[in-house]
Design an enzyme around this catalytic site. Structure first.
Site, mmCIF file in Angstrom:
data_model
loop_
_atom_site.group_PDB
_atom_site.id
_atom_site.type_symbol
_atom_site.label_atom_id
_atom_site.label_comp_id
_atom_site.label_asym_id
_atom_site.label_seq_id
_atom_site.Cartn_x
_atom_site.Cartn_y
_atom_site.Cartn_z
ATOM 1 N N TYR A 3 145.728 26.013 -29.356
ATOM 2 C CA TYR A 3 145.083 26.833 -28.321
ATOM 3 C C TYR A 3 143.920 26.065 -27.740
ATOM 4 C CZ TYR A 3 146.975 31.485 -27.690
ATOM 5 O OH TYR A 3 147.749 32.538 -27.282
ATOM 6 N N ASP B 50 152.405 23.229 -0.116
ATOM 7 C CA ASP B 50 153.189 23.433 -1.342
ATOM 8 C C ASP B 50 154.261 22.350 -1.330
ATOM 9 O OD1 ASP B 50 155.028 24.136 -3.248
ATOM 10 O OD2 ASP B 50 154.976 26.282 -2.801
ATOM 11 N N THR C 56 155.098 22.171 -8.190
ATOM 12 C CA THR C 56 155.687 22.219 -9.524
ATOM 13 C C THR C 56 155.865 20.767 -9.964
ATOM 14 O OG1 THR C 56 157.852 22.383 -8.479
ATOM 15 C CG2 THR C 56 156.921 24.426 -9.340
ATOM 16 N N LYS D 168 160.663 19.078 -10.294
ATOM 17 C CA LYS D 168 161.727 18.870 -9.296
ATOM 18 C C LYS D 168 161.849 17.359 -9.054
ATOM 19 C CE LYS D 168 161.288 23.499 -7.362
ATOM 20 N NZ LYS D 168 159.975 24.151 -7.456
ATOM 21 N N GLU E 25 141.879 27.224 -24.585
ATOM 22 C CA GLU E 25 141.336 27.867 -23.382
ATOM 23 C C GLU E 25 140.103 27.118 -22.892
ATOM 24 O OE1 GLU E 25 142.237 29.731 -26.067
ATOM 25 O OE2 GLU E 25 142.801 31.765 -25.438
ATOM 26 N N ARG F 216 158.778 21.560 -16.934
ATOM 27 C CA ARG F 216 158.544 22.728 -16.070
ATOM 28 C C ARG F 216 157.071 23.103 -16.122
ATOM 29 N NH1 ARG F 216 163.486 24.074 -14.774
ATOM 30 N NH2 ARG F 216 162.650 25.605 -13.342
#
Ligand code: DSN
Length: 454
Positions: free
Chosen positions: A60, A205, A231, A234, A62, A240
């Site tokens: 973790y 984008d 993203t 691609k 954060e 991902r």
């Protein structure tokens, strides 16, 4: 592509969960023996998969490097800092946030950072090739904000005059440039001028074309836009995930822009970042900075053009009559409306994976659209070149001709019955089965992950 033998990892999986092992093995076989031509898909390197499947999934973290809430983050900081620096270098930007879980939350974060609910936003209309998160009515981006979409002209190119009219009359706070089904170079420079005149933030984008930009096969938006989202899985060929980047121009417009975006991602929208994904992104960014990746990006476009030429030679119509990037949008309306579903399913039987898609001014509905979207990133990763594109173009044209006579009934109940009958028929269709064999044969010459042997 260099690969390592990973039998140990797979044998552990086989022991622990044979059901999952079986599904993953079958998916690997599907990817190996068919032509993966969904333009938003690709095959990552084994290095990217190793990082994505690593111990980093246990942590973790954060917060951001040097500013974490939990202890024990000294190595995670190394990972995230490397990803940030690599993104900044590769895309020529001054700030990068590599934590968005995927493209849709990244786009929502940008809107929440830049706009108040009810503000006007403008993006390319969904059925003209735009993305859901650029303000389509069923996306929260179209419900929280007032969406005034722009369109493409009858020739399929973005209607820049319409963007200007909307920008000056409706004063959108954000203008999106980017798409999910657009085959031509984006007019970043022209839209940059419009945003400057109207006072809007211009957000690119680049999810589909990030790898092309990294490899010099598409113009970079960074001199012209304020913010860039993408993203990472691609054409960029990473795991991902997603990134939000702020340009020098963006920081000039608002010196607090980077901070606003970071705060919107965490603590605004997300919790702990997916550190295993961050490491995979860092690796993909490193790979994308190499000379081999430049060649790869250029080859994607050469392949898309060769495929486009072959399809058109065989009587298949394309929106804009060609492509500048990795993608082709087939217009099937010469055979009737709503034919996308038949062609997608028939191509599936033939081992060629594409997706049905709306085309501009589609006479049918998004559920039964009249187009097919396909692309070359994944088959180019396998090493295929123009000669293979010509073979594939002929095979696709044959499949389209084989099922062009099927007609979607108007009545909804009759439609379901008809589709069931259609699926049963194409599964047995001799011509399609023959093409399937040719596809498998072709694929066998372009091995995928040859050293992964489950
Ligand atoms: N699903 C992606 C694509 O296929 O283009 C966009 O979100």
């Amino acid at each position: 592509m260099e690969v390592e033998v990973r039998t140990e990892w797979l044998s552990e999986l086989k022991k622990t969960d044979p059901e999952m092992f079986d599904a993953i093995k079958k998916e690997l076989d599907r990817q190996r023996t068919g032509l993966e031509m969904i333009p938003s898909e690709n095959f990552t390197s084994v290095a990217v998969m190793q990082a994505s499947g690593s111990v980093l999934t246990n942590k973790y973290s954060e917060g951001y490097p040097g500013k974490r809430y939990y202890g024990g983050n000294q190595f995670i900081d190394l990972v995230e800092k490397a990803a940030i620096e690599r993104a900044k270098r590769l895309f020529g930007v001054v700030h990068a946030n590599v934590q968005p879980y995927s493209g849709s939350p990244a786009n929502m974060a940008v809107l929440l950072a830049l706009c108040k609910p009810g503000d006007v936003i403008s993006g390319l209309n969904l059925t003209d090739g735009g993305h859901l998160t650029h303000g389509w009515k069923t996306s929260e981006t179209g419900q929280l904000f007032e969406s005034v979409p722009y369109h493409v002209k009858p020739d399929g190119y973005i209607d820049i005059d319409e963007v200007r009219r909307i920008a000056m009359e409706r004063k959108p706070r954000v203008i999106w440039v980017g798409a999910t089904a657009y085959t031509r170079e984006f007019p970043f420079e022209e839209l940059g001028k419009i945003a400057d005149e109207s006072g809007a933030y211009l957000v690119a984008d680049i999810a589909h074309i990030a790898g092309l930009i990294a490899g010099g096969a598409h113009k970079s938006p960074s001199p012209y836009v304020h913010v860039i989202t993408t993203t990472t899985h691609k054409t960029l060929r990473g795991p991902r995930g997603a990134m939000i980047m702020v340009t020098e121009k963006g920081m000039k417009k608002d010196p607090e822009l980077a901070e606003k975006i970071d705060k919107t991602i965490f603590p605004g929208l997300q919790g702990g970042p997916h550190d295993h994904t961050t490491a995979g992104i860092a690796i993909a960014l490193l790979e994308a900075s190499k000379p081999e990746f430049r060649q790869y990006a250029q080859q994607i476009v050469k392949n898309a053009r060769a495929l486009a030429d072959e399809l058109m030679k065989n009587g298949i119509k394309l929106v804009t009559d060609g492509t500048d990037n990795h993608m082709l949008l087939v217009d099937l309306t010469q055979f009737g409306k709503g034919k996308g579903v038949f062609v997608q399913d028939a191509l599936d039987v033939a081992g060629i994976t594409v997706n049905k898609n709306t085309i501009p001014n589609d006479p049918a509905s998004p559920f039964y659209p009249s187009g097919i979207r396909m692309g070359t990133p994944a088959i180019t990763t396998r090493g295929m070149k123009e000669a293979e594109m010509r073979t594939i173009g002929k095979l696709i044209a044959e499949v389209i001709n084989e099922v062009k006579g099927y007609e979607l009934p108007g009545d909804k109940e009759a439609r379901q019955e008809y589709l069931k009958k259609f699926k049963a028929e194409v599964a047995e269709n001799k011509k399609l089965i023959e093409i399937r064999q040719k596809v498998s044969e072709l694929c066998s010459h372009f091995q995928l992950y040859p050293d992964i042997n489950p």
